[in-house]
Scaffold this active site. Structure first.
Site, PDB file in Angstrom:
ATOM      1  N   ASP A  16      23.006  17.646  34.368  1.00 29.53           N
ATOM      2  CA  ASP A  16      24.399  17.310  34.073  1.00 29.53           C
ATOM      3  C   ASP A  16      25.229  18.557  33.767  1.00 29.53           C
ATOM      4  O   ASP A  16      25.941  18.617  32.756  1.00 29.53           O
ATOM      5  CB  ASP A  16      24.472  16.339  32.889  1.00 29.53           C
ATOM      6  CG  ASP A  16      23.439  15.235  32.968  1.00 29.53           C
ATOM      7  OD1 ASP A  16      23.217  14.713  34.082  1.00 29.53           O
ATOM      8  OD2 ASP A  16      22.840  14.882  31.938  1.00 29.53           O
ATOM      9  N   GLU A 197      28.451   6.812  37.734  1.00 26.68           N
ATOM     10  CA  GLU A 197      28.488   7.593  36.503  1.00 26.68           C
ATOM     11  C   GLU A 197      28.832   9.043  36.830  1.00 26.68           C
ATOM     12  O   GLU A 197      28.970   9.432  37.985  1.00 26.68           O
ATOM     13  CB  GLU A 197      27.133   7.523  35.790  1.00 26.68           C
ATOM     14  CG  GLU A 197      25.999   8.199  36.562  1.00 26.68           C
ATOM     15  CD  GLU A 197      24.652   8.124  35.867  1.00 26.68           C
ATOM     16  OE1 GLU A 197      24.472   7.273  34.985  1.00 26.68           O
ATOM     17  OE2 GLU A 197      23.755   8.927  36.227  1.00 26.68           O
TER      18      GLU A 197
END
Length: 330
Positions: A16, A197
């Site tokens: 991420d 997401e």
């Protein structure tokens, strides 16, 4: 196009990844650490310099209660003269029921250098529901600051959808104005889990482009693309258009698997747009993919089509990824 060669992975074992270039000339990097137990930030004058930059832990999880487990996907932003980190956290549980109990939280820092701290908790980012939520980002457009995130709507089948809302301040949204702009609808968004997401925003060529990630976090993980006209109402779901196919995905021949959860930054030349993402260099994973630490932060240039859309190309080759990724395989 930049002439800088980026040595991937830029930062091994950081999922991420988020890179922000500030007005002080530094690149600031954060991402999920393998233990999911803290938030760290590092900085360097160049992107390649982030590899060896010393990480500074600015916040650690609690031993119990909210914010005590699975600290995921931090992003660092500079808003109105202060630093903010948006992140997701769950609560410790004796069973895996706590794994998907995430909520979104905010940290604030007034120091000119965020590595110096201190960081103050601003609390939970409240939305329409008390449900699984994560992967928040923020952007400004024409004087309005927006918050985009992924959340489980209790009335919709699946794991997470994408939502947008205007912000009242950096830690509060106008809940009554939040709207859903994307749900998993194509088969490539629904492998393993029904997931939208990890949204990221880049504004170019009269459009607001929003990338996001879909499916399980193994080799099926991939990036999708939404876009809206810069003159449209960004709070109107009809303003957002969606690519029917993924725009960045596993390239088995190059040994790049599950690229996704991206961010955007700009190269040292101040012109070239860069895609920042994580990926693995092997397909088979032992156990839960979430606990495999080898999602590595990578960077590569973006090109733009004649019609003004981003062309992400293919993930960098295994040779370009280099030995660093090989050395940390477990």
């Amino acid at each position: 196009m930049t002439t800088t060669e980026y040595v991937n992975p830029i930062v091994p074992q950081r999922a991420d990844p988020w890179i922000y270039k500030h007005t002080d000339g530094y690149y600031y990097f954060t991402g999920s650490v393998p233990a999911y137990d803290c938030i760290e930030v590092r900085r360097a004058k160049t992107i390649n310099g982030l590899t060896d930059a010393e990480p500074v832990v600015c916040w650690r999880k609690y031993d119990s209660g909210p914010m005590s487990a699975n600290i995921w996907a931090p992003e660092i932003h500079y808003i109105d003269g202060k630093w903010y980190i948006y992140f997701a956290a769950a609560r410790t549980a004796e069973t895996n029921e706590g794994l998907f109990d995430h909520r979104m939280f905010v940290l604030e820092c007034e120091a000119s250098n965020p590595l110096d701290g201190p960081w103050i908790e601003k609390g939970q980012m409240k939305t329409k529901w008390e449900s699984f939520s994560l992967d928040a980002t923020s952007f400004e457009h024409r004087g309005v600051r927006y918050y985009v995130w992924a959340q489980k709507d209790p009335a919709i089948r699946g794991n997470s959808n994408l939502y947008i809302a205007p912000m009242l301040n950096p830690w509060t949204i106008a809940v009554e104005q939040q709207v859903c702009i994307s749900t998993p609808e194509f088969e490539w968004e629904k492998i393993g889990f029904l997931v939208n997401e990890g949204a990221a925003i880049i504004k170019r060529n009269g459009k607001i482009f929003m990338t996001y990630s879909a499916s399980a976090t193994d080799y099926n993980y991939c990036m999708g693309l939404l876009w809206a006209d810069e003159n449209s109402d960004l709070l109107d779901p009809a303003s957002w258009h969606k690519s029917p196919a993924p725009v960045f995905s596993t390239h088995q021949e190059l040994s790049i698997f599950g690229p996704g959860h991206n961010s955007f930054t700009v190269a040292e030349d101040g012109v070239t747009d860069l895609l920042v993402y994580h990926a693995r260099n092997y397909k088979e994973i032992v156990g839960d993919p979430l606990y495999d630490p080898n999602r590595h932060a990578c960077v590569q240039p973006i090109s733009w089509t004649p019609s003004g859309f981003p062309d992400f190309g293919k993930p960098l080759t295994r040779a370009a990824v280099g030995a660093a990724a090989e050395d940390v395989k477990v």
